[in-house]
Scaffold this active site. Sequence first.
Site, PDB file in Angstrom:
ATOM      1  N   ASP A 133      -6.814 -40.655  -9.287  1.00 41.05           N
ATOM      2  CA  ASP A 133      -5.623 -40.072  -8.697  1.00 41.05           C
ATOM      3  C   ASP A 133      -4.639 -41.163  -8.263  1.00 41.05           C
ATOM      4  O   ASP A 133      -3.905 -41.003  -7.296  1.00 41.05           O
ATOM      5  CB  ASP A 133      -6.026 -39.197  -7.495  1.00 41.05           C
ATOM      6  CG  ASP A 133      -4.891 -38.317  -6.998  1.00 41.05           C
ATOM      7  OD1 ASP A 133      -4.010 -37.974  -7.808  1.00 41.05           O
ATOM      8  OD2 ASP A 133      -4.885 -37.985  -5.802  1.00 41.05           O
ATOM      9  N   VAL A 157      -9.225 -28.071 -11.800  1.00 42.73           N
ATOM     10  CA  VAL A 157     -10.326 -28.117 -12.757  1.00 42.73           C
ATOM     11  C   VAL A 157     -11.538 -27.429 -12.133  1.00 42.73           C
ATOM     12  O   VAL A 157     -11.957 -27.768 -11.025  1.00 42.73           O
ATOM     13  CB  VAL A 157     -10.683 -29.572 -13.134  1.00 42.73           C
ATOM     14  CG1 VAL A 157     -12.023 -29.623 -13.867  1.00 42.73           C
ATOM     15  CG2 VAL A 157      -9.598 -30.163 -14.014  1.00 42.73           C
ATOM     16  N   CYS A 193      -6.420 -15.982  -7.779  1.00 46.30           N
ATOM     17  CA  CYS A 193      -5.650 -17.097  -7.230  1.00 46.30           C
ATOM     18  C   CYS A 193      -4.155 -16.794  -7.253  1.00 46.30           C
ATOM     19  O   CYS A 193      -3.429 -17.096  -6.301  1.00 46.30           O
ATOM     20  CB  CYS A 193      -5.942 -18.382  -7.997  1.00 46.30           C
ATOM     21  SG  CYS A 193      -5.615 -18.318  -9.775  1.00 46.30           S
ATOM     22  N   CYS A 197      -1.855 -16.220  -3.569  1.00 51.32           N
ATOM     23  CA  CYS A 197      -0.871 -17.212  -3.117  1.00 51.32           C
ATOM     24  C   CYS A 197       0.279 -16.528  -2.382  1.00 51.32           C
ATOM     25  O   CYS A 197       1.017 -15.729  -2.968  1.00 51.32           O
ATOM     26  CB  CYS A 197      -0.328 -17.996  -4.314  1.00 51.32           C
ATOM     27  SG  CYS A 197       0.882 -19.249  -3.829  1.00 51.32           S
ATOM     28  N   ASP A 242      -5.928 -24.345   0.759  1.00 52.17           N
ATOM     29  CA  ASP A 242      -7.097 -24.009  -0.069  1.00 52.17           C
ATOM     30  C   ASP A 242      -7.137 -22.541  -0.473  1.00 52.17           C
ATOM     31  O   ASP A 242      -8.149 -22.076  -1.003  1.00 52.17           O
ATOM     32  CB  ASP A 242      -8.397 -24.335   0.678  1.00 52.17           C
ATOM     33  CG  ASP A 242      -8.685 -25.830   0.738  1.00 52.17           C
ATOM     34  OD1 ASP A 242      -8.113 -26.569  -0.088  1.00 52.17           O
ATOM     35  OD2 ASP A 242      -9.474 -26.241   1.599  1.00 52.17           O
ATOM     36  N   CYS A 248     -11.411 -18.021  -5.321  1.00 50.12           N
ATOM     37  CA  CYS A 248     -11.930 -18.157  -6.688  1.00 50.12           C
ATOM     38  C   CYS A 248     -13.403 -17.761  -6.767  1.00 50.12           C
ATOM     39  O   CYS A 248     -14.235 -18.315  -6.037  1.00 50.12           O
ATOM     40  CB  CYS A 248     -11.753 -19.595  -7.167  1.00 50.12           C
ATOM     41  SG  CYS A 248     -12.443 -19.902  -8.812  1.00 50.12           S
ATOM     42  N   LYS A 300       5.340 -37.693  11.739  1.00 52.87           N
ATOM     43  CA  LYS A 300       6.466 -36.763  11.911  1.00 52.87           C
ATOM     44  C   LYS A 300       6.325 -35.541  10.999  1.00 52.87           C
ATOM     45  O   LYS A 300       6.789 -34.446  11.334  1.00 52.87           O
ATOM     46  CB  LYS A 300       7.798 -37.463  11.667  1.00 52.87           C
ATOM     47  CG  LYS A 300       8.042 -37.943  10.253  1.00 52.87           C
ATOM     48  CD  LYS A 300       9.434 -38.568  10.136  1.00 52.87           C
ATOM     49  CE  LYS A 300       9.741 -39.005   8.704  1.00 52.87           C
ATOM     50  NZ  LYS A 300      11.102 -39.588   8.600  1.00 52.87           N
TER      51      LYS A 300
END
Length: 324
Positions: A133, A157, A193, A197, A242, A248, A300
């Site tokens: 990453d 994934v 999913c 959201c 999450d 899921c 901040k």
Amino acid sequence: MSSLTSLSTHTIKEKAYKLGFHKVGVAVVLGVESKEKERLRKWISLGYHADMDWMTNPKREDIKLLMPEVRSLVCVAINYYTPHSRPLGGEYGKISRYGWGRDYHRILHKKLKQLATWLESQGEGIKARYYADTGPIQDKVWAEKAGIGWIAKNGNVITREYGSWVFLGEVLTNLELEGDTPATQHCGTCNRCIEACPTQAITQPFVVDANKCIAYHTIENRGETLPINIERNLQGWVAGCDICQDVCPWNQRFSQVTDVVDFHPYPGNLAPKLLELSEITDEQWNEKFTASALRRIKPKMLRRNARANLTTLKLNNDSKSNHL
């Protein structure tokens, strides 16, 4: 050239497992994958990368621009799931599971460096370069090609063994290794999913608009304030989100507790008080998030995220009072 072909793929995988990786797969570099290149370009052209300008790096389209001699990628995954639960109550802030414990970059980099160093020591001319990453690489695309798991409708994934609670990494090498069978898609007709959201960030299956994503705004957005649609739908999140992973079915059925102790939560990361986070000083932030991936969320920003949640919480409470 014999030194580049004498090392078996099986031997490399065995070494990776001994170093503590939970899944290991190999992807062969055949050239520029036009389908993936076009998909990335279209996503960027729609502006779905928001302010993440590093996503436009040309090296992300062609891995040979990153390492011209690359022939194979040894892709790895580490399970980070722990069984802890967040407490109920609007006074608490929510931190994404990936950030509960020690910074995953440190853990993966240590193991990947060991694997890359070992690889290069196995023969003259062997080259290896590792990332977790941290470079212009389509980690998820290569993980799917290496058989680690498939890219799900929420962009994560998913592995058969651990769900999507995994960190990804890879070692690029000039060795010509035996590739694994790419992972196949197993989301089926499930749209949990997408439906879960609160900001409709998953615009269509497999496409996520960062401009609408709570995780993006709480971690990457450097602005003084958050967009109203994000602020009103934070649901307590102050560091990541999450929601799409929690609903899921693969995560609910197949998640396993990690054997990496460092991924278990630091004190205070499971149930931080919004009020305390809204007033956290730079010194307190520095002390609280030592060796944490959450250091990417500057003080901040953390205060902004907490205050946005408190504002919405007050609005909701006022609205309920007016209807009594």
